[in-house]
Design an enzyme around this catalytic site. Structure first.
Site, PDB file in Angstrom:
ATOM      1  N   HIS A 136      34.411  34.451  48.146  1.00 36.86           N
ATOM      2  CA  HIS A 136      34.509  35.159  46.911  1.00 36.86           C
ATOM      3  C   HIS A 136      34.710  37.067  47.193  1.00 36.86           C
ATOM      4  CE1 HIS A 136      34.389  35.588  42.964  1.00 36.86           C
ATOM      5  NE2 HIS A 136      34.683  34.935  42.670  1.00 36.86           N
ATOM      6  N   ASP A 213      25.366  37.024  49.290  1.00 37.45           N
ATOM      7  CA  ASP A 213      26.292  36.402  48.075  1.00 37.45           C
ATOM      8  C   ASP A 213      25.257  35.659  47.848  1.00 37.45           C
ATOM      9  OD1 ASP A 213      28.026  35.081  45.882  1.00 37.45           O
ATOM     10  OD2 ASP A 213      30.215  36.261  46.960  1.00 37.45           O
ATOM     11  N   GLN A 216      26.096  30.723  45.178  1.00 37.50           N
ATOM     12  CA  GLN A 216      26.933  29.056  45.035  1.00 37.50           C
ATOM     13  C   GLN A 216      25.348  28.718  45.952  1.00 37.50           C
ATOM     14  OE1 GLN A 216      28.617  26.858  43.781  1.00 37.50           O
ATOM     15  NE2 GLN A 216      30.790  28.556  43.686  1.00 37.50           N
ATOM     16  N   LYS A 239      25.900  29.670  37.046  1.00 38.68           N
ATOM     17  CA  LYS A 239      26.164  28.372  37.443  1.00 38.68           C
ATOM     18  C   LYS A 239      25.256  28.287  37.497  1.00 38.68           C
ATOM     19  CE  LYS A 239      29.628  31.142  39.943  1.00 38.68           C
ATOM     20  NZ  LYS A 239      31.329  30.954  39.657  1.00 38.68           N
ATOM     21  N   CYS A 378      39.472  33.040  43.800  1.00 36.02           N
ATOM     22  CA  CYS A 378      39.116  34.443  44.029  1.00 36.02           C
ATOM     23  C   CYS A 378      38.770  34.039  45.538  1.00 36.02           C
ATOM     24  CB  CYS A 378      38.072  34.174  43.309  1.00 36.02           C
ATOM     25  SG  CYS A 378      37.991  34.658  41.087  1.00 36.02           S
TER      26      CYS A 378
END
Ligand code: PMP
Length: 424
Positions: A136, A213, A216, A239, A378
């Site tokens: 991303h 990251d 998700q 999220k 993104c």
């Protein structure tokens, strides 16, 4: 989940009951962009404003004490949820801010700030920063910028034709000159889950810092930062069933103790003179100014909500949804970008429809009440890797049903029929 359990979960999410486009039930398949919020999260945020609203850490009065307890209690809940110690988690406005705090902290260390302890982070021209082709923009651009400002070179692990990271490249791309290895736990485009252990092992061999990251992954699978062994990690509240405007940065304690802060102001200081300042220990030294307190408290409730359901069960439910989502790859004229197997993946599927622009796919689906995301999500370099500018993306969450996915897959035929590209 049993059908009854899933109905009970859905009943917690008020927005899911609304209709769109002249009374069509909403089929929300855009949870990778942002999730919907359950009543316990909405109630906790409102309850904070109704009964506990005060400045935290400062007030010497009763309500301020309750506000501080709620704020710090949320940090402790989330620490348990993600496998971290409470003082290893910093409130931020989201994952983007969290990653930038690490990048700017390293820049400050490179500029000589933070004293001798910070020198472990300093970057020299000729050092390398390694990312992946699947990132991303939030976990790419901060590292591009850091490379530009320090004279370091950016390298990356590429993806194969299936959208999986070529983990074998770690052996050659990550070298003794590598200072940072920044990578996603799971792609917001392909849904592929990264072999974190392989990345961490290689980084340790060469003494590089790992930055994960986890945007998700935290909402969709059991995540334990201590067990993963990463140095830093970032995730966003919105999220994972929580509010917008809040997220977290995880850092191993000894690293947070050595990393220079990047935002300066109230609430992060010990002694301030007209010319100099000493900073509080982490996490406070990274939390300058008034924090998103109500959102933080509500994010604690979101973590509790997911914990009570059980992340193993959340993952199992979403595995089933992933399997069903992937049936779009069997529709003639539809191409899935990324792995089409259910192994190590999330219920996130990006695809193209031959002869139809992604925005048109999105619009026809929207006419049927189905919400997907269209564009580059993104992740422009990943799309360029596959020679396309945009995809349509369907993504599920804890509250998504198999019926909704059936509706979505069947509606793709309508899209093709509308544009006269049906290959049936
Ligand atoms: N990384 C990934 C993988 C994401 O999906 C997102 C959100 N789309 C981000 C980072 C950035 O999160 P935020 O915009 O909440 O800071």
């Amino acid at each position: 989940f049993t059908p009854a359990e899933l109905s009970a979960i859905r009943a917690d999410f008020p927005l899911l009951t609304r209709t769109v486009r002249d009374g069509k039930p909403l089929v929300y398949l855009d949870s990778a962009a942002t999730s919907q919020k359950p009543d316990p999260v909405l109630d906790t945020e409102q309850d904070f404003y109704l009964h506990r609203n005060a400045a935290v850490h400062r007030g010497a009065h009763h309500v301020a004490e309750e506000a501080t307890d709620a704020f710090e209690g949320a940090r402790a809940h989330i620490a348990q949820f993600v496998g971290a110690d409470t003082d290893e988690l910093i409130w931020t406005s989201g994952a983007t801010t969290a990653i930038n705090i690490v990048a700017y902290g390293i820049q400050n260390a490179t500029l000589g700030r933070g004293g001798a302890a910070a020198q472990r982070f300093a970057i020299q021209p000729g050092d390398t920063i390694v990312v992946t082709e699947t990132e991303h923009h939030a976990n790419l651009i901060p590292w591009q910028e850091l490379a530009h400002r320090t004279g370091a070179t950016l390298h990356w692990i590429s993806v194969d034709d299936n959208g999986r990271l070529r983990t074998e490249e770690l052996a050659t791309v990550v070298t003794e000159r590598t200072k940072i290895l920044a990578f996603t736990h799971a792609s917001n485009v392909t849904g592929a889950i990264t072999d974190v252990a392989a990345f961490v092992a290689r980084a340790r061999e060469v003494g590089a810092l790992t930055v994960l990251d986890a945007c998700q992954s935290v909402p969709h699978l059991p995540v334990n930062f201590h067990e993963l062994g990463v140095d830093f990690a970032a995730f966003s509240g919105h999220k994972m069933l929580g509010p917008t405007g809040v997220g977290m940065l995880y850092g191993r304690r000894e690293l947070l103790e050595a990393l220079p802060p990047v935002l300066f102001g109230g609430s992060m200081v010990e002694v301030v003179t007209m010319t100099d300042t000493t900073f509080m220990p982490p996490p406070q030294r990274f939390e300058a100014g008034t924090q998103p307190v109500a959102q933080a408290v509500a994010l604690g409730a979101a973590a509790q909500y997911l914990h009570e359901i059980g992340m193993d069960r959340v993952y199992a439910h979403e595995q089933e949804l992933a399997r069903q989502l992937l049936t779009v790859s069997e529709v003639p004229g539809v191409t899935v970008i990324g792995p089409t197997d259910t192994h190590n993946r999330l219920a996130v599927v990006s695809f193209t429809v031959d002869g139809v622009h992604a925005h048109d796919v999105g619009q026809i689906l929207d006419d049927a009440g189905i919400a997907v995301r269209v564009g580059h999500h993104c992740a422009q370099p990943l799309h360029r890797r596959f020679g396309i500018a945009s995809t349509s993306r369907a993504s599920a969450s804890i509250y998504t049903t198999t019926d909704e996915i059936t509706t979505f897959v069947e509606s793709l035929a309508t899209v093709q029929a509308f544009f006269g590209v049906s290959t049936h």
